[in-house]
Design an enzyme around this catalytic site. Structure first.
Site, PDB file in Angstrom:
ATOM      1  N   SER A 100     -30.249 -28.019 -15.525  1.00 41.74           N
ATOM      2  CA  SER A 100     -31.499 -28.686 -15.124  1.00 41.74           C
ATOM      3  C   SER A 100     -31.120 -29.298 -13.890  1.00 41.74           C
ATOM      4  CB  SER A 100     -32.382 -29.225 -16.148  1.00 41.74           C
ATOM      5  OG  SER A 100     -32.865 -28.472 -17.281  1.00 41.74           O
ATOM      6  N   SER A 118     -29.456 -33.910 -11.877  1.00 46.58           N
ATOM      7  CA  SER A 118     -29.249 -32.685 -12.626  1.00 46.58           C
ATOM      8  C   SER A 118     -28.554 -32.971 -13.906  1.00 46.58           C
ATOM      9  CB  SER A 118     -28.496 -31.523 -11.952  1.00 46.58           C
ATOM     10  OG  SER A 118     -27.476 -32.156 -11.492  1.00 46.58           O
ATOM     11  N   ASP A 119     -28.271 -31.889 -14.969  1.00 49.70           N
ATOM     12  CA  ASP A 119     -27.501 -32.224 -16.062  1.00 49.70           C
ATOM     13  C   ASP A 119     -27.142 -30.828 -16.647  1.00 49.70           C
ATOM     14  OD1 ASP A 119     -26.767 -34.085 -18.136  1.00 49.70           O
ATOM     15  OD2 ASP A 119     -27.438 -32.300 -19.386  1.00 49.70           O
ATOM     16  N   THR A 120     -25.913 -30.602 -16.904  1.00 48.93           N
ATOM     17  CA  THR A 120     -25.413 -29.332 -17.718  1.00 48.93           C
ATOM     18  C   THR A 120     -24.821 -29.483 -19.062  1.00 48.93           C
ATOM     19  OG1 THR A 120     -24.638 -28.797 -15.197  1.00 48.93           O
ATOM     20  CG2 THR A 120     -23.900 -27.571 -17.030  1.00 48.93           C
TER      21      THR A 120
END
Length: 197
Positions: A113, A76-78
């Site tokens: 995501s 994931s990435d924020t």
């Protein structure tokens, strides 16, 4: 329950974030942590959710050829998105101060995501939450940076920490997404997409 639906899979969480790891524990999932050092660089023309999707998939693709038949990899990435600009993790104290100053008295978006990868498919989901800060004084920003050192967090803040208690006036959307993982969407996705046939 979700753990029963996923018992045919070994879940691999490719995240060093203690917050994401705790969410997976809170969802009552058995998982293994596997980490790779990925340089988080993305094309300049990407906007908003395109950035987090690209980076989440980049992290997943780093494991290409290393996933076993029964494994489900989660990456994931924020980012914090303010005035058409992505704010990631601060480089240092001064950068963190500047980021928080820019978030003061403004509404920004927190975009996460999450990429799910097996040997047969790769799919990505995302969530967007709007967060509004009141006016943050320089003194409050320095106090927060000195005492909480949020240098590993996108946007240089953790909503669950002191700054969130005293500075956030409104949140529209998922709270857990702002912490680092849209747990409701992750739970729903895993419940419906990874049942063993």
């Amino acid at each position: 329950m979700l753990k029963d639906k996923l018992k045919g899979y070994k879940i691999i969480l490719a995240s060093g974030s203690p917050r994401r790891q705790q969410f997976f524990k809170d969802l009552d999932l058995d998982f293994e942590i596997r980490l790779k050092d990925i340089e988080e660089i993305y094309p300049d023309d990407l906007q908003g959710v395109e950035i987090t999707k690209y980076l989440a998939q980049l992290k997943a693709n780093a494991f290409e050829g290393e996933i076993a038949a029964n494994e489900l990899l989660v990456t994931s990435d924020t980012i914090v998105w303010l005035n058409n600009k992505a704010l990631g993790k601060p480089k240092d104290y001064d950068d963190a101060f500047a980021i928080l100053k820019s978030l003061s008295n403004e509404t920004h978006e927190v975009i996460t995501s999450v990429c799910f990868k097996t040997i047969t498919k790769t799919e990505t989901i995302f969530d967007v939450t709007k967060v509004t800060f009141n006016k943050l004084t320089d003194e409050a920003i320095r106090y927060y940076l000195d005492n909480y050192k949020p240098f590993d967090k996108a946007g240089a803040y953790g909503i669950q920490e002191w700054i969130g208690l005293v500075g956030i006036t409104r949140i529209d959307g998922s709270y857990t997404n702002v912490v680092g993982l849209p747990t409701e969407k992750v739970y729903h996705y895993l419940s419906n997409c990874y049942r063993k046939e």
